[in-house]
Design a protein around this motif. Sequence first.
Motif, short mmCIF file in Angstrom:
data_model
loop_
_atom_site.label_atom_id
_atom_site.label_comp_id
_atom_site.label_asym_id
_atom_site.label_seq_id
_atom_site.Cartn_x
_atom_site.Cartn_y
_atom_site.Cartn_z
N SER A 5 44.17 37.31 28.01
CA SER A 5 43.39 38.33 28.68
C SER A 5 41.90 38.02 28.57
O SER A 5 41.43 37.64 27.50
N VAL A 6 41.18 38.18 29.67
CA VAL A 6 39.75 37.93 29.72
C VAL A 6 39.10 39.08 30.49
O VAL A 6 39.52 39.40 31.60
N ARG A 7 38.09 39.69 29.89
CA ARG A 7 37.32 40.75 30.57
C ARG A 7 36.12 40.11 31.27
O ARG A 7 35.48 39.22 30.71
N VAL A 8 35.83 40.54 32.48
CA VAL A 8 34.65 40.05 33.20
C VAL A 8 33.45 40.86 32.75
O VAL A 8 33.43 42.09 32.88
N TYR A 9 32.44 40.14 32.22
CA TYR A 9 31.20 40.78 31.79
C TYR A 9 30.13 40.57 32.85
O TYR A 9 30.25 39.70 33.72
N TYR A 10 29.08 41.35 32.75
CA TYR A 10 27.98 41.27 33.70
C TYR A 10 27.45 39.83 33.80
O TYR A 10 27.17 39.33 34.89
N LEU A 15 24.65 37.48 42.01
CA LEU A 15 23.88 38.56 42.64
C LEU A 15 24.74 39.48 43.50
O LEU A 15 24.38 40.64 43.72
N ALA A 16 25.85 38.97 43.99
CA ALA A 16 26.75 39.79 44.81
C ALA A 16 27.68 40.65 43.96
O ALA A 16 28.45 41.44 44.49
N GLY A 17 27.62 40.48 42.63
CA GLY A 17 28.46 41.28 41.74
C GLY A 17 29.87 40.74 41.57
O GLY A 17 30.74 41.44 41.05
N ILE A 18 30.10 39.50 42.02
CA ILE A 18 31.42 38.89 41.84
C ILE A 18 31.31 37.74 40.84
O ILE A 18 30.22 37.24 40.59
N TYR A 63 40.06 28.88 45.09
CA TYR A 63 39.51 30.23 44.91
C TYR A 63 40.09 31.12 46.00
O TYR A 63 39.81 30.92 47.18
N LEU A 64 40.87 32.10 45.61
CA LEU A 64 41.63 32.90 46.58
C LEU A 64 41.02 34.28 46.83
O LEU A 64 40.94 34.71 47.98
N ARG A 65 40.62 34.96 45.77
CA ARG A 65 40.04 36.31 45.88
C ARG A 65 38.99 36.46 44.79
O ARG A 65 39.11 35.86 43.73
N PRO A 66 38.00 37.31 45.00
CA PRO A 66 36.96 37.48 43.98
C PRO A 66 37.36 38.43 42.86
O PRO A 66 38.12 39.38 43.07
N ALA A 67 36.87 38.13 41.67
CA ALA A 67 36.95 39.07 40.54
C ALA A 67 35.56 39.70 40.42
O ALA A 67 34.56 39.10 40.81
N ARG A 68 35.52 40.91 39.84
CA ARG A 68 34.26 41.65 39.75
C ARG A 68 34.03 42.13 38.32
O ARG A 68 34.94 42.14 37.49
N PHE A 69 32.79 42.54 38.09
CA PHE A 69 32.39 43.08 36.79
C PHE A 69 33.41 44.09 36.27
O PHE A 69 33.87 44.95 37.00
N ASP A 70 33.78 43.95 35.01
CA ASP A 70 34.68 44.81 34.25
C ASP A 70 36.16 44.64 34.58
O ASP A 70 37.00 45.32 34.00
#
Length: 130
Positions: A5-10, A15-18, A63-70
């Motif tokens: 498991s990995v959490r996406v941090y800021y 800049l696009a938030g991904i 790269y298939l889909r973006p991951a986002r913050f949190d």
Amino acid sequence: MHALSVRVYYEDTDLAGIVYYANYLKFIERGRSEWLRDRGIDQVALKVASGHVFAVRRVEADYLRPARFDDLLTVETVLSHMTAARIVVEQAVRRGDDLLFTARVTLACLDAGGRPARLPRTLAAALAAG
């Protein structure tokens, strides 16, 4: 299959938030390290005892889909195959059921001088058993 498991941090986002594309490589590196640890392979002890280390020889990434913050992601790692001096793993990054990223990574075994080397027998046996 190994899952981490990995959490996406800021700090992982652009800049696009991904998630910035290169950070997926960091996520899968962590996945491979934990996959080896889970099989009883201590990379530091291996280097100290025999000088053997792994170097990424090739990465094929999609790269298939973006991951986002949190987002909470799962990094999956599975052995595809081994040769005398290489390990090939298939890796995937998911958010729940959504597949975001896939990679096929070839790792070369190197000796203390940085030259290609055969996988130590104990290491190859641990990977084959897992």
